[in-house]
Design an enzyme around this catalytic site. Structure first.
Site, short mmCIF file in Angstrom:
data_model
loop_
_atom_site.label_atom_id
_atom_site.label_comp_id
_atom_site.label_asym_id
_atom_site.label_seq_id
_atom_site.Cartn_x
_atom_site.Cartn_y
_atom_site.Cartn_z
N THR A 68 -7.12 2.45 2.68
CA THR A 68 -5.68 2.62 2.85
C THR A 68 -5.21 3.69 1.89
OG1 THR A 68 -3.52 1.58 2.50
CG2 THR A 68 -5.34 0.60 1.32
N GLY A 69 -4.13 4.36 2.24
CA GLY A 69 -3.60 5.41 1.37
C GLY A 69 -3.14 6.58 2.21
N ARG B 62 1.14 12.80 14.89
CA ARG B 62 0.29 12.81 13.68
C ARG B 62 -0.66 11.61 13.70
NH1 ARG B 62 -0.78 8.97 9.36
NH2 ARG B 62 -1.18 10.10 7.45
N VAL B 63 -1.91 11.85 13.38
CA VAL B 63 -2.89 10.77 13.28
C VAL B 63 -3.45 10.78 11.86
CG1 VAL B 63 -5.09 9.88 14.13
CG2 VAL B 63 -3.49 10.96 15.72
N GLY B 64 -3.55 9.60 11.27
CA GLY B 64 -4.10 9.51 9.91
C GLY B 64 -5.58 9.17 9.93
N ASP B 65 -6.02 8.55 8.87
CA ASP B 65 -7.44 8.20 8.72
C ASP B 65 -7.82 6.91 9.42
OD1 ASP B 65 -5.62 7.21 6.55
OD2 ASP B 65 -7.35 5.94 6.16
N THR C 65 -0.66 -0.09 5.35
CA THR C 65 -1.72 -0.38 6.29
C THR C 65 -2.40 -1.71 5.99
OG1 THR C 65 -2.05 1.95 6.48
CG2 THR C 65 -3.99 0.61 6.86
N1 ASP Z 1 -3.79 5.57 5.69
C1 ASP Z 1 -2.63 5.41 6.51
C2 ASP Z 1 -2.28 6.70 7.18
O1 ASP Z 1 -2.34 7.73 6.55
C3 ASP Z 1 -1.43 4.93 5.78
C4 ASP Z 1 -1.64 3.87 4.75
O2 ASP Z 1 -2.75 3.45 4.46
O3 ASP Z 1 -0.65 3.44 4.23
O4 ASP Z 1 -1.90 6.67 8.31
#
Ligand code: ASP
Length: 270
Positions: free
Chosen positions: A186-187, A164-167, A136
């Site tokens: 990020t993560g 799917r939706v992330g943060d 990200t």
């Molecule tokens: N946080 C992002 C997600 O889970 C992915 C990432 O930061 O690499 O969609």
């Protein structure tokens, strides 16, 4: 570390970086900083953040925009969000299948009617897919008028289920901006969504802790609960104090003010 405003900080994801990836990542981070910083001349922190993130989306180097990873059905679904601290205006887009996620998030912010929108197009084609282990992308900026802005953009997690939706598009999770702070995370989204680390950093800073201590304490808390290798954050406060912290091997990141440009993947102080 304290910088004179205007200042911009960007990241290209927390993760484990191969030696061959690092130069490309660093060059792209630098380009994003320079192009974002240039926007301070014409516009404000919002333009700086959008331009920096857009540069990283277009590069194809990170897991965002043209480099977005594919889901389990083989197409991309991007998430992004952006927020202005002084007005608390926010915009987030989820599952965008083409175009620039950060620009779409900005449109939603400017329209002002809703905060979060899903992509309602039916497009299913895919771009090339990210080639490096980077993640990200995100940016935080402080302009001369004291505006703090935070933004984040991602292709999400490789092989994720469609839908799917992330943060990253969620305020308080993937990004957050108030009159005190601007933060981008990020993560692993499934972890970040349960902790809301960007919001927690704002709470700690408003209680009087430094941005540096706040980032460190929130990330240490995540590590204590979920173990290592799952989160990184950048943050900026209203005085220009910038910081970055992660529990992964590295995080591609950089800072630019009128005094200097600095880019790191591993050790180094922002
Ligand atoms: N946080 C992002 C997600 O889970 C992915 C990432 O930061 O690499 O969609």
């Amino acid at each position: 570390m304290r910088y004179k405003s205007p200042v911009i900080v960007v990241h290209g994801g927390a993760g484990s970086w191969r030696i061959t990836d690092q130069e490309r990542a660093k060059n792209t981070i630098k380009e994003a900083l320079v192009r974002g910083f240039e926007e301070f001349k014409r516009g404000s922190a919002i333009e700086a953040v959008v331009e920096a993130i857009y540069t990283m989306e277009e590069s194809g180097v990170f897991d965002a925009g043209k480099g977005s990873v594919k889901n389990s059905m083989g197409y991309i679904e991007m998430d992004a969000g952006i927020m202005i601290g002084n007005t608390l205006q926010a915009g987030g887009i989820m599952g965008l299948r083409e175009g620039s996620a950060i620009k779409r998030a900005l449109e939603i912010l400017k329209q002002g009617r809703h905060v979060l929108m899903i992509d309602n197009s039916k497009v299913m084609h895919s771009t090339s897919g990210s080639v490096i282990s980077g993640d990200t992308v995100g940016a935080v900026a402080l302009d001369n008028e004291g505006n703090l802005v935070a933004g984040t953009s991602t292709g999400g997690i490789s092989g994720k289920l469609p839908g799917r939706v992330g943060d990253s598009p969620i305020p308080g999770a993937g990004y957050y901006a108030t009159t005190n702070v601007a933060v981008s995370s990020t993560g692993i989204g499934e972890i970040i969504l349960k902790i809301l680390p960007a919001k927690e950093v704002d709470i700690l800073v408003s209680m009087g802790f430094s941005i540096e201590d706040s980032l460190r304490s929130v990330i240490n808390k995540v590590t204590k609960i979920f173990g290592k290798d799952n989160i990184g954050m950048i943050g900026l406060d209203r005085y220009g104090n910038a910081s970055a912290y992660y529990n992964t091997k590295g995080m591609a990141r950089g800072v630019m003010s009128s005094e200097e440009v600095k880019v790191f993947v591993f050790e180094g102080e922002i």
